[in-house]
Each structure stands twice: as structure tokens, then as C-alpha cells.
Design a protein around this motif. Structure first.
Motif, PDB file in Angstrom:
ATOM      1  N   ALA A  30       0.847  -1.193   0.000  1.00  0.00           N
ATOM      2  CA  ALA A  30       0.000   0.000   0.000  1.00  0.00           C
ATOM      3  C   ALA A  30       0.882   1.242   0.000  1.00  0.00           C
ATOM      4  O   ALA A  30       1.828   1.345   0.792  1.00  0.00           O
ATOM      5  CB  ALA A  30      -0.904  -0.001   1.223  1.00  0.00           C
ATOM      6  N   TYR A  34      -4.171   1.507   4.424  1.00  0.00           N
ATOM      7  CA  TYR A  34      -5.443   1.193   5.087  1.00  0.00           C
ATOM      8  C   TYR A  34      -5.110   0.926   6.544  1.00  0.00           C
ATOM      9  O   TYR A  34      -4.376  -0.002   6.853  1.00  0.00           O
ATOM     10  CB  TYR A  34      -6.052  -0.026   4.383  1.00  0.00           C
ATOM     11  CG  TYR A  34      -6.843  -1.007   5.212  1.00  0.00           C
ATOM     12  CD1 TYR A  34      -8.005  -0.613   5.879  1.00  0.00           C
ATOM     13  CD2 TYR A  34      -6.450  -2.344   5.281  1.00  0.00           C
ATOM     14  CE1 TYR A  34      -8.744  -1.544   6.615  1.00  0.00           C
ATOM     15  CE2 TYR A  34      -7.188  -3.284   6.004  1.00  0.00           C
ATOM     16  CZ  TYR A  34      -8.325  -2.874   6.667  1.00  0.00           C
ATOM     17  OH  TYR A  34      -9.048  -3.799   7.381  1.00  0.00           O
ATOM     18  N   TRP A  35      -5.615   1.754   7.433  1.00  0.00           N
ATOM     19  CA  TRP A  35      -5.314   1.549   8.864  1.00  0.00           C
ATOM     20  C   TRP A  35      -6.506   2.070   9.650  1.00  0.00           C
ATOM     21  O   TRP A  35      -6.672   3.276   9.806  1.00  0.00           O
ATOM     22  CB  TRP A  35      -4.019   2.274   9.242  1.00  0.00           C
ATOM     23  CG  TRP A  35      -3.374   1.768  10.499  1.00  0.00           C
ATOM     24  CD1 TRP A  35      -3.114   2.482  11.628  1.00  0.00           C
ATOM     25  CD2 TRP A  35      -2.897   0.441  10.737  1.00  0.00           C
ATOM     26  NE1 TRP A  35      -2.504   1.689  12.558  1.00  0.00           N
ATOM     27  CE2 TRP A  35      -2.361   0.415  12.041  1.00  0.00           C
ATOM     28  CE3 TRP A  35      -2.875  -0.744  10.001  1.00  0.00           C
ATOM     29  CZ2 TRP A  35      -1.809  -0.726  12.617  1.00  0.00           C
ATOM     30  CZ3 TRP A  35      -2.324  -1.882  10.557  1.00  0.00           C
ATOM     31  CH2 TRP A  35      -1.798  -1.867  11.845  1.00  0.00           C
ATOM     32  N   SER A 167      -8.861 -10.807   4.627  1.00  0.00           N
ATOM     33  CA  SER A 167      -7.891  -9.820   5.094  1.00  0.00           C
ATOM     34  C   SER A 167      -8.082  -8.581   4.225  1.00  0.00           C
ATOM     35  O   SER A 167      -7.995  -8.681   2.998  1.00  0.00           O
ATOM     36  CB  SER A 167      -6.478 -10.386   4.924  1.00  0.00           C
ATOM     37  OG  SER A 167      -5.520  -9.392   5.165  1.00  0.00           O
ATOM     38  N   GLY A 168      -8.364  -7.461   4.843  1.00  0.00           N
ATOM     39  CA  GLY A 168      -8.720  -6.267   4.081  1.00  0.00           C
ATOM     40  C   GLY A 168      -7.794  -6.004   2.900  1.00  0.00           C
ATOM     41  O   GLY A 168      -8.229  -5.874   1.748  1.00  0.00           O
ATOM     42  N   SER A 169      -6.486  -5.955   3.192  1.00  0.00           N
ATOM     43  CA  SER A 169      -5.536  -5.581   2.141  1.00  0.00           C
ATOM     44  C   SER A 169      -5.514  -6.601   0.999  1.00  0.00           C
ATOM     45  O   SER A 169      -5.065  -6.282  -0.103  1.00  0.00           O
ATOM     46  CB  SER A 169      -4.137  -5.420   2.743  1.00  0.00           C
ATOM     47  OG  SER A 169      -3.757  -6.606   3.398  1.00  0.00           O
ATOM     48  N   ARG A 172      -6.882  -6.003  -2.675  1.00  0.00           N
ATOM     49  CA  ARG A 172      -6.162  -5.236  -3.696  1.00  0.00           C
ATOM     50  C   ARG A 172      -5.234  -6.107  -4.529  1.00  0.00           C
ATOM     51  O   ARG A 172      -4.742  -5.681  -5.565  1.00  0.00           O
ATOM     52  CB  ARG A 172      -5.369  -4.102  -3.034  1.00  0.00           C
ATOM     53  CG  ARG A 172      -6.249  -3.068  -2.304  1.00  0.00           C
ATOM     54  CD  ARG A 172      -5.364  -1.938  -1.754  1.00  0.00           C
ATOM     55  NE  ARG A 172      -4.246  -2.529  -1.021  1.00  0.00           N
ATOM     56  CZ  ARG A 172      -3.975  -2.284   0.266  1.00  0.00           C
ATOM     57  NH1 ARG A 172      -4.677  -1.440   0.969  1.00  0.00           N
ATOM     58  NH2 ARG A 172      -2.943  -2.885   0.837  1.00  0.00           N
ATOM     59  N   SER A 225      -1.762  -6.773  13.144  1.00  0.00           N
ATOM     60  CA  SER A 225      -2.493  -5.719  12.425  1.00  0.00           C
ATOM     61  C   SER A 225      -3.929  -5.628  12.939  1.00  0.00           C
ATOM     62  O   SER A 225      -4.512  -4.540  12.979  1.00  0.00           O
ATOM     63  CB  SER A 225      -2.519  -6.002  10.928  1.00  0.00           C
ATOM     64  OG  SER A 225      -1.266  -5.779  10.375  1.00  0.00           O
ATOM     65  N   HIS A 229      -5.509  -2.119  13.947  1.00  0.00           N
ATOM     66  CA  HIS A 229      -6.741  -1.522  13.415  1.00  0.00           C
ATOM     67  C   HIS A 229      -7.674  -1.142  14.572  1.00  0.00           C
ATOM     68  O   HIS A 229      -8.276  -0.065  14.574  1.00  0.00           O
ATOM     69  CB  HIS A 229      -7.482  -2.522  12.510  1.00  0.00           C
ATOM     70  CG  HIS A 229      -6.847  -2.714  11.166  1.00  0.00           C
ATOM     71  ND1 HIS A 229      -6.819  -1.735  10.219  1.00  0.00           N
ATOM     72  CD2 HIS A 229      -6.242  -3.784  10.593  1.00  0.00           C
ATOM     73  CE1 HIS A 229      -6.222  -2.191   9.122  1.00  0.00           C
ATOM     74  NE2 HIS A 229      -5.851  -3.440   9.325  1.00  0.00           N
ATOM     75  N   LEU A 275       1.875   5.816   9.282  1.00  0.00           N
ATOM     76  CA  LEU A 275       1.385   4.531   9.812  1.00  0.00           C
ATOM     77  C   LEU A 275       2.104   4.189  11.126  1.00  0.00           C
ATOM     78  O   LEU A 275       1.480   3.858  12.139  1.00  0.00           O
ATOM     79  CB  LEU A 275       1.620   3.434   8.764  1.00  0.00           C
ATOM     80  CG  LEU A 275       1.374   1.991   9.193  1.00  0.00           C
ATOM     81  CD1 LEU A 275      -0.121   1.741   9.379  1.00  0.00           C
ATOM     82  CD2 LEU A 275       1.931   1.010   8.150  1.00  0.00           C
ATOM     83  N   ASP A 316       5.567  -1.597   5.756  1.00  0.00           N
ATOM     84  CA  ASP A 316       4.274  -2.186   6.085  1.00  0.00           C
ATOM     85  C   ASP A 316       4.165  -2.158   7.600  1.00  0.00           C
ATOM     86  O   ASP A 316       4.966  -1.504   8.251  1.00  0.00           O
ATOM     87  CB  ASP A 316       4.233  -3.629   5.550  1.00  0.00           C
ATOM     88  CG  ASP A 316       3.182  -3.762   4.476  1.00  0.00           C
ATOM     89  OD1 ASP A 316       2.164  -3.064   4.583  1.00  0.00           O
ATOM     90  OD2 ASP A 316       3.376  -4.571   3.554  1.00  0.00           O
ATOM     91  N   ALA A 317       3.238  -2.908   8.147  1.00  0.00           N
ATOM     92  CA  ALA A 317       3.130  -2.935   9.605  1.00  0.00           C
ATOM     93  C   ALA A 317       4.219  -3.862  10.150  1.00  0.00           C
ATOM     94  O   ALA A 317       3.951  -4.965  10.631  1.00  0.00           O
ATOM     95  CB  ALA A 317       1.747  -3.405  10.021  1.00  0.00           C
TER      96      ALA A 317
HETATM   97  O1  PMV Z   1      -5.115  -6.389   5.676  1.00  0.00           O
HETATM   98  P1  PMV Z   1      -4.724  -6.213   7.090  1.00  0.00           P
HETATM   99  O2  PMV Z   1      -5.881  -6.245   8.020  1.00  0.00           O
HETATM  100  O3  PMV Z   1      -3.604  -7.196   7.448  1.00  0.00           O
HETATM  101  O4  PMV Z   1      -4.094  -4.738   7.252  1.00  0.00           O
HETATM  102  C1  PMV Z   1      -2.947  -4.353   6.547  1.00  0.00           C
HETATM  103  C2  PMV Z   1      -2.621  -2.968   6.810  1.00  0.00           C
HETATM  104  C3  PMV Z   1      -1.339  -2.470   6.178  1.00  0.00           C
HETATM  105  O5  PMV Z   1      -0.636  -3.492   5.536  1.00  0.00           O
HETATM  106  C4  PMV Z   1      -0.444  -1.891   7.263  1.00  0.00           C
HETATM  107  C5  PMV Z   1      -1.646  -1.352   5.193  1.00  0.00           C
HETATM  108  C6  PMV Z   1      -2.276  -1.763   3.910  1.00  0.00           C
HETATM  109  O6  PMV Z   1      -3.108  -0.993   3.415  1.00  0.00           O
HETATM  110  O7  PMV Z   1      -1.927  -2.826   3.355  1.00  0.00           O
END
Ligand code: PMV
Length: 362
Positions: A30, A34-35, A167-169, A172, A225, A229, A275, A316-317
Motif C-alpha cells: 500500500a 489502510y489503517w 484480510s482487508g488488504s 487489492r 495488524s 486496526h 502509519l 508495512d506494519a
Molecule cells: O489487511 P490487514 O488487516 O492485514 O491490514 C494491513 C494494513 C497495512 O498493511 C499496514 C496497510 C495496507 O493498506 O496494506
């Protein structure tokens, strides 16, 4: 409102032949992060990512009709050929959560084999590649049984929707080159429910962009993560952050369209540090960067200043550093990484990655 619940997707088990489906799906990075989320995996702000290439997950789903009428998810799960209980639990939970979208999952016994192209303990987040690969397998299963997803655009959209629930990301990762997730007035068709392709909206310099991942530490993250969030729900800067992400996205889209690397890189670095700033200013506060992360960041900025080369970083995180640069300066950047940055990496580990063409069915 897209709603993929479909009780009619049940199979005739008596005539169903066993089979399998395999997808390879990449990770993504990203640039606008997304956070913070709400509801059922809905983002608090839109995000934009580059789709990667060499960091991917291969997932094979073998299926056969169940011998009993028990509706519980029936799964065997292997990660790199070994049974893996922790991953299995997560996948069972996910499959349970999508049985109203794919009711036939209750009728099948599944054996899933999954594996990553990168070492498991390399500190590279794999949920985006793993969850997108699994979502793609589920959509392929649906299409194989019911011919309901023959339209490629519809297939990708549903795969992205389903990946998001895992997983949200991950939503994409479905698209080549770049993807945007989250409703944004400047991008027609954008949605909080699935990502949309952005390949056509970005300058071609980004189609071959590099993202080398420096493994500063492969230790498991101290704070997941999921917890990160959650901490945004009570974060004093949350609303300002969501507004700022939108503001930046506007400028990022403009820069990516034009191929303006300086604006792109400035936003990418700022987002990464924002972030981590949000993590540090959470309550409780936490820090995922390591001393090596800071050293690498400083070296990259010095190199950029000395040479004028458009080399930027993202995070990233976690503590690992993504080094972003265009293809045309690869012969200047690679020696710099090897000589000046690898000393800060755990066992000199790094992964050479670049922007890619998205998932493939194998
Ligand atoms: O998809 P998740 O819930 O693991 O969140 C990922 C969040 C970040 O990788 C830090 C940012 C992103 O948008 O990918």
C-alpha cells in the motif's frame, strides 16, 4: 449494494467428480495505507497499492463430495506440505464466514495445500497473498460448478470482495499493477466492498517499478495488524488521519498519472511514517520499527540527496523496508542496496520484487 449471498449455489453431490483448483496470487504494497476499519472489514479510508510479483502464495484446493450430510466445514490444511493447525483454524473460520456466499462449501471435503514464495519467517506479511489466492480458488470453484462467473470483470470483483473478508488488504492483490480499495469520489466505481483496477490510471513508469524488500527482522510482530486496526477506534488522531489519507490520495493519483516520481515518493514515505506514527501514538503505544529500519531509511535519504536518483522507501506494519525505484536506475540502486543496506538486514536477507501482472490460475 453488492450482496453475494446466494442460497442456490448448492451442488448435486451424487454426480460431483473430485477435482482441484490452484491459484498463485501476489502480495501488494500500500502506498496510501489502510489503517482503521469498521463493520465487516470495511475501511475507514481508501487505500492504493502496487501489486507485487515475486512475493506470492500458491494455493491448491482439492475437493470431493462429503460422505455425510454434516454441514460443518471439513478441511485438511497443509502449509509447505506440513499440516498446520494454526493456519487451518484461521482458514476454517474464514470459510465458515463465507458459506452464505458459497453454500456448496458445506457439501465438500476440502484439502488445501498452500505455500509462499518467500521464507515463512522472513517477516513478510503473507495474509494479502494467501487470502487473495484462497478467494480466487473459491470463485473458480463456483464458476466450475455453476458457470456463474464467466465474465472476467465480475469474477475479479467477487474474488476481491471475498478476499477482503479474509484480510482487508488482500482485496487489492486481485489486480495487476495497482489497485484502489475504498470509496473515493474521484474514482468512479470505487467501493468499500472490493478493490478496483488502477493499471490504466497510472503512468507506465509504475508498470515496471521495483520494490525490493529488505528483511531487517523476521521476528513475529509484537502487535498484530488486527489489534492495530482496533486501536484506531480510540485513537486521538484517527479522524484527522482518515481525512489526510483522502487528501493525499488525490495528490497521489495525480502524480501516478503523470509519472511524477518526486511527489509519489514523498507521499509514499510520509504514509509509511504516518502509519508507524499512529502506532507510536496509540494507547497503548507500540513500536514496530527496529534500529536497522531507521538506519536504512536514513541511508536511502542520503543516497537520494547525493545522487539525485528517485529512490524512496515504504514500510508495512513491521520493521522491514520496501525500497521503491524505477527500472531505469536498477544498475545504480542494486549495488547501493548490496553495499550499504544489506548490513542492516537479518542474515543479509532481501527479496527482489517488482510490480506485477496480478494472480494467475496454475
Ligand atoms: O489487511 P490487514 O488487516 O492485514 O491490514 C494491513 C494494513 C497495512 O498493511 C499496514 C496497510 C495496507 O493498506 O496494506
Amino acid at each position: 449494494m453488492v450482496d453475494y449471498k446466494n442460497p442456490s449455489l448448492v451442488v448435486e453431490t451424487a454426480s460431483l467428480e473430485p477435482g482441484d483448483i490452484t491459484w498463485r496470487s501476489p502480495s501488494n504494497l500500500a502506498i496510501i495505507k489502510y489503517w482503521g476499519k469498521h463493520g465487516k472489514q470495511l475501511p475507514k479510508n481508501p487505500s492504493l497499492s502496487l501489486t507485487l510479483s515475486s512475493a506470492f502464495t500458491d494455493t491448491k484446493v482439492e475437493y470431493r463430495p462429503k460422505e455425510t450430510g454434516d454441514p460443518a466445514i471439513s478441511l485438511e490444511f497443509f502449509f509447505h506440505q506440513e499440516p498446520n493447525e494454526a493456519f487451518k483454524e484461521r482458514v476454517v473460520k474464514f470459510l465458515e464466514s463465507v458459506t452464505d456466499i458459497f453454500p456448496f462449501l458445506k457439501q465438500l471435503h476440502l484439502t488445501i495445500h498452500s505455500g509462499n514464495s518467500f521464507p515463512h519467517s522472513s517477516g513478510i506479511a503473507s495474509s494479502a497473498s494467501a487470502m487473495s489466492a484462497l478467494a480466487l480458488c473459491l470463485c473458480s470453484l463456483e464458476d466450475r460448478f455453476f458457470n456463474t462467473l464467466e465474465d472476467d470483470e465480475e469474477f475479479d470483483r467477487k474474488a476481491s470482495y471475498v478476499a477482503r473478508l479474509g484480510s482487508g488488504s488482500a482485496c487489492r492483490s486481485i489486480y495487476p499493477v495497482a489497485a484502489l480499495w475504498g470509496e473515493f469520489s474521484e474514482v468512479p466505481g470505487s467501493s468499500d466492498l472490493f478493490a478496483v483496477p488502477m493499471q490504466e490510471q497510472v503512468h507506465e513508469v509504475f508498470h515496471s517499478f521495483h520494490d525490493d524488500i529488505l528483511i531487517v527482522s523476521s521476528e513475529p510482530k509484537a502487535v498484530s495488524s488486527r489489534v492495530g486496526h482496533e486501536l484506531m477506534d480510540t485513537h486521538p488522531f484517527a479522524e484527522a488521519r482518515y481525512a489526510d489519507a483522502r487528501r493525499r490520495l488525490h495528490f497521489l493519483l495525480e502524480a501516478m498519472k503523470k509519472g511524477d516520481l518526486e511527489t509519489f515518493g514523498t507521499i509514499a514515505e510520509n504514509e509509511a511514517l504516518t502509519l508507524h506514527g499512529l502506532m507510536m501514538s496509540s494507547n497503548p503505544s507500540y513500536l514496530l520499527m527496529k534500529p536497522g529500519t531507521i538506519s536504512v531509511i536514513e541511508r536511502i535519504r542520503e543516497f537520494r540527496k547525493e545522487t539525485g536518483h528517485p529512490v524512496y522507501f515504504s514500510l508495512d506494519a513491521g520493521p522491514n523496508v520496501h525500497v521503491l525505484y524505477p527500472e531505469e536506475i536498477i544498475y545504480e540502486v542494486r549495488p547501493f542496496i548490496e553495499e550499504q543496506l544489506l548490513p542492516f538486514c537479518e542474515d543479509n536477507q532481501w527479496l527482489q520484487d517488482w510490480v506485477g501482472d496480478g494472480p494467475v490460475e496454475l
